[in-house]
Design a protein around this motif. Sequence first.
Motif, PDB file in Angstrom:
ATOM      1  N   GLN A  39      11.448   4.839 -34.501  1.00 18.14           N
ATOM      2  CA  GLN A  39      12.825   4.372 -34.543  1.00 18.14           C
ATOM      3  C   GLN A  39      13.085   3.641 -35.853  1.00 18.14           C
ATOM      4  O   GLN A  39      12.416   2.648 -36.158  1.00 18.14           O
ATOM      5  N   PRO A  41      15.866   1.646 -38.452  1.00 19.42           N
ATOM      6  CA  PRO A  41      16.985   0.719 -38.236  1.00 19.42           C
ATOM      7  C   PRO A  41      18.308   1.458 -38.107  1.00 19.42           C
ATOM      8  O   PRO A  41      18.631   2.322 -38.922  1.00 19.42           O
ATOM      9  N   GLY A  42      19.046   1.128 -37.051  1.00 17.21           N
ATOM     10  CA  GLY A  42      20.356   1.722 -36.845  1.00 17.21           C
ATOM     11  C   GLY A  42      20.351   3.131 -36.311  1.00 17.21           C
ATOM     12  O   GLY A  42      21.403   3.765 -36.192  1.00 17.21           O
ATOM     13  N   LYS A  43      19.150   3.652 -35.981  1.00 15.53           N
ATOM     14  CA  LYS A  43      19.045   5.020 -35.479  1.00 15.53           C
ATOM     15  C   LYS A  43      18.441   5.027 -34.089  1.00 15.53           C
ATOM     16  O   LYS A  43      17.800   4.072 -33.663  1.00 15.53           O
ATOM     17  N   GLU A  44      18.645   6.150 -33.391  1.00 16.87           N
ATOM     18  CA  GLU A  44      18.057   6.303 -32.064  1.00 16.87           C
ATOM     19  C   GLU A  44      16.564   6.597 -32.179  1.00 16.87           C
ATOM     20  O   GLU A  44      16.082   7.057 -33.216  1.00 16.87           O
TER      21      GLU A  44
END
Length: 121
Positions: A39, A41-44
């Motif tokens: 994972q 940052p800011g992503k699934e």
Amino acid sequence: QVQLIESGGGLVQTGDSLRLSCAASGRTISSYDMGWFRQAPGKEREFVAAVRRIGIFTYYGDSVKGRFTISRDNAKNTLYLQMNALKPEDTAIYYCAAGTYSTRAHEYDYWGQGTQVTVSS
């Protein structure tokens, strides 16, 4: 239950290699299919790789196919992820998981705390 602890992350440069380990305790990992997810940052959370209980069958996400290798040593109760030709887009927290052979995170019952991999350009 099984407890999972990842290690081996770090800061590397583009093109370098890293080997992640996931040590299990509480129950043998031979009872589970195992997987790696990551994972950024800011992503699934993204599927990376999975391996069947006896290690013969493996499956990889398209973004890592040909560069990463998942393996397991049931005798050592440890899962591995060999990562070669690393790219900046591989930067993420990497998690190991135990459960059902799948690309979907919700199919896994147990998760480690994660290890950070950072690839600089």
